[in-house]
Write a protein that holds these residues in place. Structure first.
Motif, short mmCIF file in Angstrom:
data_model
loop_
_atom_site.label_atom_id
_atom_site.label_comp_id
_atom_site.label_asym_id
_atom_site.label_seq_id
_atom_site.Cartn_x
_atom_site.Cartn_y
_atom_site.Cartn_z
N HIS A 66 4.97 60.52 39.07
CA HIS A 66 5.48 59.18 39.39
C HIS A 66 5.24 58.84 40.86
CE1 HIS A 66 7.68 59.83 35.60
NE2 HIS A 66 7.67 58.52 35.52
N TYR A 67 5.51 59.80 41.74
CA TYR A 67 5.27 59.55 43.16
C TYR A 67 3.78 59.34 43.44
CZ TYR A 67 10.05 61.10 44.29
OH TYR A 67 11.41 61.23 44.39
N VAL A 68 2.93 60.18 42.86
CA VAL A 68 1.49 60.04 43.08
C VAL A 68 1.01 58.67 42.62
CG1 VAL A 68 -0.78 60.83 42.32
CG2 VAL A 68 0.93 62.50 43.02
N THR A 69 1.45 58.25 41.45
CA THR A 69 1.01 56.96 40.91
C THR A 69 1.39 55.82 41.85
OG1 THR A 69 1.18 57.75 38.64
CG2 THR A 69 1.24 55.37 38.97
N GLU A 70 2.64 55.79 42.28
CA GLU A 70 3.08 54.68 43.12
C GLU A 70 2.40 54.70 44.49
OE1 GLU A 70 7.18 52.28 44.06
OE2 GLU A 70 7.35 54.43 43.67
N LEU A 105 10.00 55.25 53.27
CA LEU A 105 9.41 54.47 52.18
C LEU A 105 10.44 54.14 51.11
CD1 LEU A 105 6.00 56.34 51.78
CD2 LEU A 105 6.37 54.09 52.79
N THR A 106 11.34 55.09 50.84
CA THR A 106 12.39 54.84 49.85
C THR A 106 13.36 53.79 50.35
OG1 THR A 106 12.20 57.13 49.08
CG2 THR A 106 14.20 55.94 48.48
N ALA A 107 13.76 53.88 51.61
CA ALA A 107 14.69 52.91 52.18
C ALA A 107 14.09 51.51 52.22
CB ALA A 107 15.09 53.35 53.59
N LEU A 116 8.98 53.15 47.69
CA LEU A 116 8.88 54.38 46.89
C LEU A 116 10.17 54.49 46.07
CD1 LEU A 116 7.11 56.93 46.41
CD2 LEU A 116 8.53 58.09 48.12
N HIS A 117 9.99 54.74 44.78
CA HIS A 117 11.14 54.72 43.88
C HIS A 117 11.27 56.06 43.17
CE1 HIS A 117 9.98 50.51 44.47
NE2 HIS A 117 11.27 50.23 44.30
#
Length: 306
Positions: free
Chosen positions: A147-151, A266-268, A272-273
């Motif tokens: 999921h992280y790689v894709t985003e 990136l999450t904040a 990135l989710h």
């Protein structure tokens, strides 16, 4: 304090036990753990634990004792950390260079989902080089790393084809930016400039055959847990000047803390989710581990402490 220790029993791989509170080295901080995540690779290590093993690499919590040498946070702050062991516990000693401060906008649950999977994805994509306009094939995309790689890859300008057998996960990967979803690597059309291969077994040679001229396959996982057989005569007859590269996330030129800070930022910022498939009380850790091992959880699994 309470901590999980291995049992050598596949049906209940860990049990909560009383252990001594960790004594931090001068360059370590003591963290009161609020949440930790578990990774499928850790479930495999629990099948044959070494005496004295204390599992746990992904944590989020609050610093209760700064590092004695003055490195790292100087006060009581919220952090995400990546110790090499001992994270499935009430307290963990974490090297000051292996943590990042968590802002109020990022919960402990989301923070705990970042370290191992997020670091792997971030460093994997750096190893792949510039992805603007390049075609990327990602196998084993249903897990936390996928999921992280894709985003991240889609945000970097790549055209991502994600391989997942789960239609629901495929829909989510498309939402995260995947241009195409296939349910078997044999259905990937190619050719691809970059192949990110996490499955091993029979899938790797199939993925390798889909490389473009001067393409690169980066092998970063062995989820199939079966040996890979490569026909190098066939490889030499395949894409010209192709490269097969092994990858390990700890072999990097940047610090763990620096890269954790990137993931937190990136999450904040909403770029990135963390994809969290299950959140449970830490009393359910053994059940969550077996469910993750047997592929009943997609994405990350996070355990919370009282």
């Amino acid at each position: 304090m309470k901590a999980f220790i291995p049992t050598w029993d596949p049906a209940e791989p860990v049990v909560l036990a009383d252990v001594p509170e960790p004594v931090p080295r001068p360059d370590e901080v003591l963290v009161k753990v609020e949440a930790f995540s578990v990774n499928r690779g850790e479930t495999f290590k629990l099948e044959r634990p070494a005496p004295g093993d204390r599992p746990g690499k992904d944590i989020a919590g609050r610093v209760v004792r700064p590092a004695a040498d003055g490195s790292g946070p100087s006060g009581v702050v919220r952090v995400v950390g990546h110790p090499m062991a001992g994270g499935w516990a009430e307290y963990a000693a974490v090297p000051s260079g292996a943590l990042a401060v968590l802002p109020d906008s990022v919960s402990a649950v989301r923070g705990a989902a970042l370290p191992l999977a997020g670091l792997t994805a971030l460093r994997l994509l750096r190893a792949a080089g510039s992805l603007i306009g390049r075609r990327v094939l990602l196998t084993g995309a249903s897990g936390g790393v996928g999921h992280y790689v894709t985003e991240l890859a889609a945000a970097s300008g790549a055209e991502v084809t994600a391989v997942t057998r789960d239609a629901e996960r495929g829909a989510r990967l498309a939402e995260l930016g995947a241009a195409e979803i296939v349910h078997d690597v044999a259905d990937a059309r190619g050719p691809y400039d970059v192949v990110l291969e996490s499955t091993g077994g029979a899938a790797l040679p199939v993925a390798l055959a889909r490389l473009a001229r001067r393409g690169t396959l980066i092998w970063f996982g062995q989820a199939a847990r079966t040996p890979v057989t490569l026909d190098f005569f066939g490889f030499f007859d395949g894409p010209e000047s192709a490269v097969v590269r092994h990858f390990h996330y700890l072999d990097a030129d940047t610090g763990l803390g620096d890269d954790l800070a990137v993931l937190v930022r990136l999450t904040a910022e909403g770029r990135l989710h963390p994809e969290i498939g299950r959140v449970a009380d830490w009393a359910d850790t053994a059940t969550v581990l077996t469910d993750l091992r047997d592929r009943r959880i997609r994405g990350k699994a996070v355990l919370t402490l009282p």
